[in-house]
Design a protein around this motif. Sequence first.
Motif, PDB file in Angstrom:
ATOM      1  N   MET A   1       0.846  -1.181   0.000  1.00  0.00           N
ATOM      2  CA  MET A   1       0.000   0.000   0.000  1.00  0.00           C
ATOM      3  C   MET A   1       0.890   1.242   0.000  1.00  0.00           C
ATOM      4  N   ASN A   2       0.691   2.102  -0.971  1.00  0.00           N
ATOM      5  CA  ASN A   2       1.448   3.350  -1.077  1.00  0.00           C
ATOM      6  C   ASN A   2       0.669   4.452  -0.365  1.00  0.00           C
ATOM      7  N   ILE A   3       1.322   5.155   0.539  1.00  0.00           N
ATOM      8  CA  ILE A   3       0.623   6.087   1.427  1.00  0.00           C
ATOM      9  C   ILE A   3       1.200   7.488   1.311  1.00  0.00           C
ATOM     10  N   TYR A   4       0.304   8.456   1.224  1.00  0.00           N
ATOM     11  CA  TYR A   4       0.667   9.872   1.364  1.00  0.00           C
ATOM     12  C   TYR A   4      -0.318  10.479   2.352  1.00  0.00           C
ATOM     13  N   ALA A   5       0.082  10.556   3.609  1.00  0.00           N
ATOM     14  CA  ALA A   5      -0.820  10.976   4.675  1.00  0.00           C
ATOM     15  C   ALA A   5      -1.016  12.490   4.660  1.00  0.00           C
ATOM     16  N   PRO A   6      -2.190  12.960   5.071  1.00  0.00           N
ATOM     17  CA  PRO A   6      -2.466  14.406   5.100  1.00  0.00           C
ATOM     18  C   PRO A   6      -1.686  15.103   6.208  1.00  0.00           C
ATOM     19  N   ASN A   7      -1.592  16.422   6.119  1.00  0.00           N
ATOM     20  CA  ASN A   7      -0.871  17.204   7.108  1.00  0.00           C
ATOM     21  C   ASN A   7      -1.668  17.376   8.397  1.00  0.00           C
ATOM     22  N   GLU A   8      -2.990  17.378   8.304  1.00  0.00           N
ATOM     23  CA  GLU A   8      -3.842  17.648   9.459  1.00  0.00           C
ATOM     24  C   GLU A   8      -3.943  16.416  10.358  1.00  0.00           C
ATOM     25  N   PRO A   9      -3.650  16.546  11.649  1.00  0.00           N
ATOM     26  CA  PRO A   9      -3.602  15.382  12.552  1.00  0.00           C
ATOM     27  C   PRO A   9      -4.894  14.570  12.598  1.00  0.00           C
ATOM     28  N   LEU A  10      -6.056  15.236  12.649  1.00  0.00           N
ATOM     29  CA  LEU A  10      -7.315  14.500  12.704  1.00  0.00           C
ATOM     30  C   LEU A  10      -7.542  13.691  11.429  1.00  0.00           C
ATOM     31  N   SER A  11      -7.141  14.246  10.306  1.00  0.00           N
ATOM     32  CA  SER A  11      -7.275  13.521   9.039  1.00  0.00           C
ATOM     33  C   SER A  11      -6.328  12.322   9.004  1.00  0.00           C
ATOM     34  N   ARG A  12      -5.157  12.464   9.593  1.00  0.00           N
ATOM     35  CA  ARG A  12      -4.233  11.337   9.649  1.00  0.00           C
ATOM     36  C   ARG A  12      -4.813  10.210  10.502  1.00  0.00           C
ATOM     37  N   ARG A  13      -5.412  10.555  11.636  1.00  0.00           N
ATOM     38  CA  ARG A  13      -5.979   9.523  12.504  1.00  0.00           C
ATOM     39  C   ARG A  13      -7.131   8.802  11.802  1.00  0.00           C
ATOM     40  N   ALA A  14      -7.902   9.540  11.015  1.00  0.00           N
ATOM     41  CA  ALA A  14      -8.964   8.898  10.241  1.00  0.00           C
ATOM     42  C   ALA A  14      -8.370   7.949   9.206  1.00  0.00           C
ATOM     43  N   LEU A  15      -7.219   8.340   8.628  1.00  0.00           N
ATOM     44  CA  LEU A  15      -6.549   7.481   7.655  1.00  0.00           C
ATOM     45  C   LEU A  15      -6.030   6.217   8.322  1.00  0.00           C
ATOM     46  N   TRP A  16      -5.454   6.336   9.515  1.00  0.00           N
ATOM     47  CA  TRP A  16      -4.976   5.145  10.229  1.00  0.00           C
ATOM     48  C   TRP A  16      -6.125   4.150  10.434  1.00  0.00           C
ATOM     49  N   SER A  17      -7.285   4.667  10.813  1.00  0.00           N
ATOM     50  CA  SER A  17      -8.441   3.802  11.035  1.00  0.00           C
ATOM     51  C   SER A  17      -8.893   3.133   9.743  1.00  0.00           C
ATOM     52  N   MET A  33       4.133   1.657   2.581  1.00  0.00           N
ATOM     53  CA  MET A  33       5.288   2.511   2.304  1.00  0.00           C
ATOM     54  C   MET A  33       4.825   3.900   1.895  1.00  0.00           C
ATOM     55  N   GLY A  34       5.673   4.883   2.126  1.00  0.00           N
ATOM     56  CA  GLY A  34       5.383   6.224   1.655  1.00  0.00           C
ATOM     57  C   GLY A  34       5.629   7.291   2.696  1.00  0.00           C
ATOM     58  N   ASP A  35       4.986   8.427   2.487  1.00  0.00           N
ATOM     59  CA  ASP A  35       5.112   9.591   3.368  1.00  0.00           C
ATOM     60  C   ASP A  35       3.965   9.553   4.371  1.00  0.00           C
ATOM     61  N   PHE A  36       4.266   9.175   5.603  1.00  0.00           N
ATOM     62  CA  PHE A  36       3.235   9.072   6.638  1.00  0.00           C
ATOM     63  C   PHE A  36       2.995  10.404   7.339  1.00  0.00           C
ATOM     64  N   ASN A  37       3.816  11.398   7.055  1.00  0.00           N
ATOM     65  CA  ASN A  37       3.674  12.734   7.638  1.00  0.00           C
ATOM     66  C   ASN A  37       3.575  12.707   9.158  1.00  0.00           C
ATOM     67  N   GLU A  38       4.224  11.724   9.762  1.00  0.00           N
ATOM     68  CA  GLU A  38       4.190  11.589  11.220  1.00  0.00           C
ATOM     69  C   GLU A  38       5.451  10.899  11.688  1.00  0.00           C
ATOM     70  N   VAL A  39       5.827  11.149  12.925  1.00  0.00           N
ATOM     71  CA  VAL A  39       6.987  10.511  13.527  1.00  0.00           C
ATOM     72  C   VAL A  39       6.528   9.639  14.690  1.00  0.00           C
ATOM     73  N   ARG A  40       7.411   8.748  15.134  1.00  0.00           N
ATOM     74  CA  ARG A  40       7.064   7.821  16.203  1.00  0.00           C
ATOM     75  C   ARG A  40       7.551   8.287  17.566  1.00  0.00           C
ATOM     76  N   ASP A  41       8.602   9.100  17.597  1.00  0.00           N
ATOM     77  CA  ASP A  41       9.088   9.645  18.874  1.00  0.00           C
ATOM     78  C   ASP A  41       9.863  10.922  18.598  1.00  0.00           C
ATOM     79  N   ALA A  42      10.272  11.589  19.667  1.00  0.00           N
ATOM     80  CA  ALA A  42      10.907  12.908  19.543  1.00  0.00           C
ATOM     81  C   ALA A  42      12.240  12.848  18.806  1.00  0.00           C
ATOM     82  N   SER A  43      12.923  11.700  18.842  1.00  0.00           N
ATOM     83  CA  SER A  43      14.225  11.586  18.185  1.00  0.00           C
ATOM     84  C   SER A  43      14.117  11.659  16.671  1.00  0.00           C
TER      85      SER A  43
END
Length: 209
Positions: A1-17, A33-43
Amino acid sequence: MNIYAPNEPLSRRALWSEILDVKNSLQGLWVLMGDFNEVRDASERLNSEFVEANADAFNHFILSAGLVEYNMGGGNYTYISDNGKKLSKLDRFLVCLGFKEQWPNATVLALDRVASDHRPIILSTVQSDFGHIPFRFFNSWFELPGFLDFVLQRCGAFSFSGSEDLALAIKLRWLKYKIKARLKVEKENTEGLYDTKKRRLATIENLAE
């Protein structure tokens, strides 16, 4: 699955669901794979805002979907802002446990940026060590000024005392290194400025990380 996640956090959470629903409805091996527009931790952010709640939502999605991630080589970040100050790891591969079990030694590599503010990333399941690289000779080299004369002069200058078959093998090997050295000089003369600036850019980005 090729992913380009939106910039808006609520839209990203809807995409995860939505992705989770699709994955749970189909059987098989999964690679996201792709641009998830999100990180997993502060590092995974440098000089940019880290929102823990958004990272928690992303990590919860990864856990719920049964996905894992390979360590990435080549760099710590995949995105750099226009001013070069903000860096983030936004691009990644997420794979299912079945994929990881089948290819436990797969690798993910971030390449140098060329035409984008994102680094290309590659997932490889093939071992990269194939031994010595075969020497390839291109007819276009004869279009280089003085190249044919160079080859003929080097052939005439070679001398070896021994069996003819061994002499031929050694001569070809010797000639290969002479040609490679000549082409290296030619390349430095014709592409030196571009290559120098490209390497300089890669060095600056690595220093920034």
